[in-house]
Design a protein around this motif. Sequence first.
Motif, PDB file in Angstrom:
ATOM      1  N   LEU A 154       0.644  -1.381   0.226  1.00  0.00           N
ATOM      2  CA  LEU A 154       0.149  -0.108  -0.271  1.00  0.00           C
ATOM      3  C   LEU A 154       0.724   1.138   0.150  1.00  0.00           C
ATOM      4  N   VAL A 155       1.490   1.318   0.947  1.00  0.00           N
ATOM      5  CA  VAL A 155       3.121   2.647   0.801  1.00  0.00           C
ATOM      6  C   VAL A 155       3.400   2.603  -0.610  1.00  0.00           C
ATOM      7  N   GLY A 186       7.203   9.285   4.531  1.00  0.00           N
ATOM      8  CA  GLY A 186       6.676   8.527   4.139  1.00  0.00           C
ATOM      9  C   GLY A 186       7.292   8.414   2.562  1.00  0.00           C
ATOM     10  N   LYS A 187       6.236   9.630   1.111  1.00  0.00           N
ATOM     11  CA  LYS A 187       7.048   9.382   0.140  1.00  0.00           C
ATOM     12  C   LYS A 187       8.018  10.536  -0.198  1.00  0.00           C
ATOM     13  N   ARG A 188       7.345  11.536   0.702  1.00  0.00           N
ATOM     14  CA  ARG A 188       8.074  12.965   0.934  1.00  0.00           C
ATOM     15  C   ARG A 188       9.752  12.991   1.405  1.00  0.00           C
ATOM     16  N   SER A 189       9.906  11.815   2.362  1.00  0.00           N
ATOM     17  CA  SER A 189      10.741  11.576   2.896  1.00  0.00           C
ATOM     18  C   SER A 189      12.465  11.666   3.040  1.00  0.00           C
ATOM     19  N   VAL A 227      -0.258   5.350   5.369  1.00  0.00           N
ATOM     20  CA  VAL A 227      -0.504   4.201   4.218  1.00  0.00           C
ATOM     21  C   VAL A 227      -1.085   4.634   3.247  1.00  0.00           C
ATOM     22  N   GLY A 228      -1.778   5.681   3.514  1.00  0.00           N
ATOM     23  CA  GLY A 228      -2.644   6.252   2.015  1.00  0.00           C
ATOM     24  C   GLY A 228      -3.508   5.781   2.359  1.00  0.00           C
ATOM     25  N   ILE A 229      -4.896   5.104   3.025  1.00  0.00           N
ATOM     26  CA  ILE A 229      -5.107   4.845   3.363  1.00  0.00           C
ATOM     27  C   ILE A 229      -7.092   5.508   4.125  1.00  0.00           C
ATOM     28  N   SER A 230      -7.344   6.194   3.781  1.00  0.00           N
ATOM     29  CA  SER A 230      -8.915   6.351   4.624  1.00  0.00           C
ATOM     30  C   SER A 230      -9.719   4.905   4.879  1.00  0.00           C
ATOM     31  N   ALA A 231     -10.221   5.380   6.089  1.00  0.00           N
ATOM     32  CA  ALA A 231     -11.534   4.697   6.489  1.00  0.00           C
ATOM     33  C   ALA A 231     -12.644   3.958   5.531  1.00  0.00           C
TER      34      ALA A 231
END
Length: 524
Positions: free
Chosen positions: A11-12, A415-418, A146-150
């Motif tokens: 998912l990441v 995350g991806k911008r670290s 991980v970019g997931i909403s409920a």
Amino acid sequence: MRPFSQLLDALVYTRARNDKLKLIGDYLRRTPDPDRGHALAALTGGLDLKAVKPAIIRGLAESRVDPVLLAMSRDYVGDMAETVSLLWPAPEGETDDGTLGLADVVERLQRLGRAEAPAALAAMLDHLDASGRFALLKLATGALRVGISARLAKVALADAFGLDVDSVEEVWHGLKPPYLPLFAWAEGRGAQPTPGDVPVFRPFMLAHPLEEGALSLDDYAAEWKWDGIRVQIVRAGGETRLYSRAGDDVTASFPDVAEAFASEGVLDGELLVRGVAQGGEAGSFNALQQRLNRRTVSARMLADFPAFVRLYDILFDGAEDLRALPWTERRARLEALVPTLDPVRFDLSALIEAPDFAALADIRAGARDAAVEGVMLKRRDSPYVAGRRTGLWYKWKRDPLTADCVLMYAQRGSGKRSSFYSDYTFGCWTPDGALLPVGKAYFGFTDEELKWLDRFVRTRTVARFGPVREVEKTLVLEIAFDSIHVSTRHKSGLAMRFPRIARIRSDKPAAEADTIEALKRLAT
């Protein structure tokens, strides 16, 4: 634990929404109970593991890894859980044999007291590989990110088993992890769970942005779009709950509102607080933030920031479902109900009287009330349907304010911008020529603009403070924001609502950026 950690890893690194839905759906179909139920709870924020706090993880890591190395690695990676998962020195001979299941981990963590948590967590970290350690730490702290909403996780469940997602939403809050009745229904082994006398959440009706063109006010009613948080007030079985737009239970943060609602039914409205500066009328979103996300609310907080709901719609009147009725009939039922409610905690969102759309546009353009975000347009014959349906409701937000500000500090993202300096603090000039920070933004720019800004930060750094860099005060950013409010929490005395970078003004001298006094004139 390994299937769950592999899911998180996937998912990441997955961007497309449909690909994420497939990843979650495949996991839920092939994973047995109760692991998949605990995974679903983790993805939707339904796990509450109180014994493990970030400080415990940092303390464990410092007992195994040189603290200086840990701090430097954290600054580079941008996330403590990822840093610890990579640096953790497992004892020789320990390997991840796949026998530690997700349900085992959750049940252990739920049983732990705070004194027992460090040793138990260290033992589990010793038994897992780097991917498993990352999943464990994210799970334990409730910070999956991980970019997931409920909502997306619930859509994935519905898609995977051929269910209607709105039906899933309606039974969701009557169930608890690991959701065994839910999966029995999904696989055809049991009947659809029924909420009974539980105050469950119903999906909200949402609006499309009004991009261009006029609507006839013969067909559409207009009312203000208030700048709070959308809530649903539900009472059933002698219990009242408040739900946010995402379906999160926010009752604990607003007990004063919940206690005041004693009528069986379901209402839709905007949660606001009364502002002192507004003479007891709706205050700014900045005032509301003092109450948000609090598990307990002190007596002083209740007194200083009294909450109330400005009502928009009625879904149930007692046990009667009104959602299929046209808006005009629901509005009449709501108008009849409101006088029976506590006037301190509930009032009615007024309609805007305008002879035509052009007049409405003029009214909207002149609205700068602290609590007004724009205008809602609702088709008079519209039923209350979940989600966004074209042609029924529109939101016409007021135009954003803008200011030219000077970039002062930058921080690495997560995350991806670290690996990028993507979080930017900017300021405006005081009368004596100093810069004071007025806000922080981390979106509004393209990927190419992010690379340009990152290069600017790296080549124009004048000081470093851990992961933060101070830069030369030479770059002007045009900042768009929805509103700005007086705030005693900030040195500048101002707080922006939804700031984002509209343009990089490399053409403009920093000396020509806006002043604090100019922003104060915009404050509501």
